[in-house]
Design an enzyme around this catalytic site. Sequence first.
Site, PDB file in Angstrom:
ATOM      1  N   HIS C  59       0.855  -1.242   0.018  1.00  0.00           N
ATOM      2  CA  HIS C  59      -0.082   0.102  -0.004  1.00  0.00           C
ATOM      3  C   HIS C  59       0.982   1.308   0.087  1.00  0.00           C
ATOM      4  CE1 HIS C  59      -4.211   1.636   1.409  1.00  0.00           C
ATOM      5  NE2 HIS C  59      -3.436   2.700   0.951  1.00  0.00           N
ATOM      6  N   HIS C  61       1.498   4.939  -2.177  1.00  0.00           N
ATOM      7  CA  HIS C  61       1.164   6.213  -2.943  1.00  0.00           C
ATOM      8  C   HIS C  61       2.221   6.879  -3.760  1.00  0.00           C
ATOM      9  CE1 HIS C  61      -3.268   6.019  -1.932  1.00  0.00           C
ATOM     10  NE2 HIS C  61      -2.594   5.607  -0.630  1.00  0.00           N
ATOM     11  N   ASN C  93      -4.775   5.821  -7.331  1.00  0.00           N
ATOM     12  CA  ASN C  93      -5.482   7.228  -7.198  1.00  0.00           C
ATOM     13  C   ASN C  93      -4.588   8.310  -7.813  1.00  0.00           C
ATOM     14  OD1 ASN C  93      -4.184   6.969  -4.950  1.00  0.00           O
ATOM     15  ND2 ASN C  93      -5.347   8.248  -3.684  1.00  0.00           N
ATOM     16  N   HIS C 180     -10.807  -0.108   0.571  1.00  0.00           N
ATOM     17  CA  HIS C 180     -10.550   0.950   1.778  1.00  0.00           C
ATOM     18  C   HIS C 180     -12.092   1.059   2.391  1.00  0.00           C
ATOM     19  CE1 HIS C 180      -9.880   5.169   2.665  1.00  0.00           C
ATOM     20  NE2 HIS C 180     -11.091   5.259   2.809  1.00  0.00           N
ATOM     21  N   HIS C 233      -5.556  -0.914   5.558  1.00  0.00           N
ATOM     22  CA  HIS C 233      -5.655  -0.195   6.783  1.00  0.00           C
ATOM     23  C   HIS C 233      -6.651  -0.416   7.756  1.00  0.00           C
ATOM     24  CE1 HIS C 233      -8.039   2.305   4.300  1.00  0.00           C
ATOM     25  NE2 HIS C 233      -6.893   2.818   3.611  1.00  0.00           N
ATOM     26  N   ASP C 306       0.592   2.528   3.699  1.00  0.00           N
ATOM     27  CA  ASP C 306       0.045   3.611   3.328  1.00  0.00           C
ATOM     28  C   ASP C 306       0.529   5.018   3.130  1.00  0.00           C
ATOM     29  OD1 ASP C 306      -2.433   5.048   2.305  1.00  0.00           O
ATOM     30  OD2 ASP C 306      -3.498   5.036   4.249  1.00  0.00           O
ATOM     31  N   HIS C 310       2.442  14.169   0.755  1.00  0.00           N
ATOM     32  CA  HIS C 310       1.751  15.594   0.278  1.00  0.00           C
ATOM     33  C   HIS C 310       2.604  16.885   0.718  1.00  0.00           C
ATOM     34  CE1 HIS C 310      -2.463  13.894   0.018  1.00  0.00           C
ATOM     35  NE2 HIS C 310      -2.334  13.272   1.243  1.00  0.00           N
ATOM     36  N   GLY C 325      -3.322  11.936   5.219  1.00  0.00           N
ATOM     37  CA  GLY C 325      -2.095  11.299   5.108  1.00  0.00           C
ATOM     38  C   GLY C 325      -0.690  11.332   5.285  1.00  0.00           C
TER      39      GLY C 325
HETATM   40 ZN   LIG Z   1      -6.951   4.110   2.039  1.00  0.00          ZN
END
Ligand SMILES: [Zn+2]
Lengths: 181, 318, 443
Positions: C59, C61, C93, C180, C233, C306, C310, C325
């Site tokens: 997981h 991003h 995403n 999620h 998560h 996760d 940002h 996040g």
């Molecule tokens: Zn999530």
Amino acid sequence: MTATLLQPADMTRALTRIAHEILEGNRGTSDLVLLGIPTRGVTLAKRIAATLAQIDGTEVPVGALDVTMYRDDLMSNPTRATAQTDVPVDIEGKTVVLVDDVLYSGRTVRAALDALTNFGRPETVRLAVLIDRGHRQLPIRADYVGKNVPSAHSERINVRLSEIDGNDLVTIAEHTSGGAA
Amino acid sequence: MKHLLSTRDLDRATAISILDVALDMAALGTRDVKKLPALRGKTIVNLFYEDSTRTRISFEAAEKRLSADVINFSAKGSSVSKGESLKDTAQTLDAMGIDAVVVRHSSSGAPHLLAHSGWLDVPIVNAGDGTHEHPTQALLDAFTLRESMFDDDARGKGLDGLNIVIVGDILHSRVARSNIWLLATLGANVTVVAPPTLTPPGIETWPVRLSHSLDDALEAAPDAVMMLRIQSERMKAAFFPNAREYAKFWGLTAARYRKLGESTIIMHPGPMNRGLEISGEAADSPQSVILKQVTNGVFVRMAVLFTVLTGAKGDVHE
Amino acid sequence: MYMSNEILITGANIMGEATADILVRDGVITAVGAKLEAPEARIIDAKGLIALPGLVDLHTHLREPGFEQSETVLTGSRAAAAGGFTTVFAMANTSPVADNAGVVEQVKRLGDEAGYVTVRPIGAVTVGLAGETLADLGSMATSRAQVSVFSDDGKCVHDSLLMRRAMEYVKTFGGVIAQHAQDPRLTIDAQMNEGEVSSRLGLNGWPAVAEESIIARDVLLAEHIGSRLHICHLSTAGSVEIIRWAKARGIAVTVEVTPHHLLLTDDLAENYDARFKVNPPLRTAADVQALRAAVADGTIDIVATDHAPHPHDTKDCEWDQASFGMVGLESALPIVNTTLVSTGLLSWSDVARVMSQAPAQIGSLEGNRALTVGEVADIVLFDPSTSREWSTDDVVSRSKNTPFSGITLAGSVVHTIRHGYLTVTDGLLVDEKVVAEAGGFRG
Ligand SMILES: [Zn+2]
């Protein structure tokens, strides 16, 4: 080292003398208003008024004039709590006697003169203090003084009044820790 | 006290000292000259990200009576509506050398950020943030309660032993939060009355009694009942069925008002929804202090501004 | 630059069980034993270091394409390597969303070019993450990116029928849906865990039941249709109970927990510091304890980061306007060490399982990740004896939104070896060009 400046009896004598001087200066009690500067100035003003009543038989209006909001040291000293202001009569054209316990730099009195203008225009303003310890920073002098006490900056004068502190006593001592004189 | 962000971090002595200073400010209201020179030369910015004419005017009156220079900055029609961040605005104000910020913001915690982010270093007064707190409202409510209960004898007093009922949307009410903390600090017993949908989770750990019956709470003849404004959008989000039902169960209706003893004073932070959370009869009754709350708002805000803006060491000193 | 096909790791503590040397040649473990000799090899003295199979993050991003100001495949790969990872699964995403073969192949290619880790793209479940129509699931699975995990992460596949269809459909190619779990209606404008703290701070609550009700529904769906299901998560004690029940019934559900949910609690929101704003939110101390216990007893299968980078400005603002996040690749292993190993809840072989072997299995990766002869040489060497106060200086991600600054974490990644070459050595990332070349790409 703490030294006594005024014993209870001395204080009563001093205030009585001030009352007589006010009567002489004002030619009687007509149009007279006593305004004490909180906290102890108000108590002293009440005592002087009581003495005046004994001597003259008339009730002189007594009030309180808080000067906190008019001080010029608000930003440099610890925040002060304000106190009640009570001006019992219209002061327009009157003789106002400001009463405080200790006269030192003169800044409190300056603030008091400022505060007074918001209530009207007295004919005359006088100043009565129990102790004048010198060190003026402004062109201000007292009209009625209980006792002149030459002092050092490092000394602190402590005025105790029975109504507030339980006994009457004025002492002088070396200034040790922080706190306003 | 450098900032006023929340009533939760006000200790009893500081709270009472603010109320006492407000008492001296109130005395000013009776004089010809209503202005004091205490904050002469200080520039205060009213930074309002949310429309609230009444709160802004109350602060502005307080600031002007203390002789401060006032800058009103509202989000509408400003750089904020063009997307400027709170941080940029704060840093801009800092660069201009202003002396204090009164902030109203729809985001909970925005005043806290201004005070602690390092973006600017001036006293911050919370004028209502999101659903968090509205500390000056709670202080003016406490002031009004004290005045109503003790009259000329209020100075130095808390609200010990008084029974206060707060009614309505506790979940979303910043007024309720600030009042709950402050009233508890001042020694009052607080009962909150709300439908379960508008009761904050975890309220059992708060210093209040919870009731779901307004009639029961009023039966006990409290010293004051404080009605909260209910927002119509709560109805749309199904917090309660409709306005009629809200008024019936949670409103100070004319019938409930008539049953209320004369010793219970009626409060509302305004603006009121007449006929919804409070009936006109109750709002306009002799025991309503709603207009006194407005009057006292100015004195309490003067006291707060005086307290945060003066003093080198930040402590209260006799 | 000295380049060799051979690395000899001497004196490593292999998964906390035995001390041995490990010889790596041409990307493969060729020998494990005492006093190995390899005169040509680069020697790594691993005395006192724990050797684990390279970590696998299910997981992550990586933000590219579309949000390169937060992270790129390259910068995220470097962060992963710094954390001891050799494989990451990149969430869908992005912008455009990874809902078709084109985007997932692009992400995989960028990962291959960077060379720090194996990047396995996750495909979106629904077109544009909109929750309305299924994405090109089969095309992504059979693309060069070999997508095996599908997720709308960031959003919940909340439509029950769509969730059922997705779980059924991906059975065609052995895929799994990673859910999620967040009921969108119960979390409108939610800002933090619903509880006393959210009430006090005036922040909208994100109730545990919004997660638990979706998990309950989805395990029942998985049982009904006989599908695999993965839950992202997991954050509440109640969710743990549901999973425990589901596993006892033999439902094929796997579960992940993040390092931050193993360490941090909701009261950290008290200063409105948006570094602590995350979705699902930080929960209570009781939840943290339940999650740790669930990892220890196997109810929770894996730890996944996760990792959610940002830019500074989207965190240095009002809480309700801040992004959800936190970054977590670099700090994952030190947190697992601090919260689970130092506390006696996990052994090092358990860590190998929850951070490497089990996630690899859920993601259908090849290989056993066993540090035995013949396995691909993906290895991390970890020093558990050090401890330090975490700071943004420890974050190599393009974004610095770590919530762990100021917290003392135990242990540090010393060397990371991917496919037989070093990506991190002596705690420092190996140069980009060197890694790209070692990975087989020459610009
Ligand atoms: Zn999530």
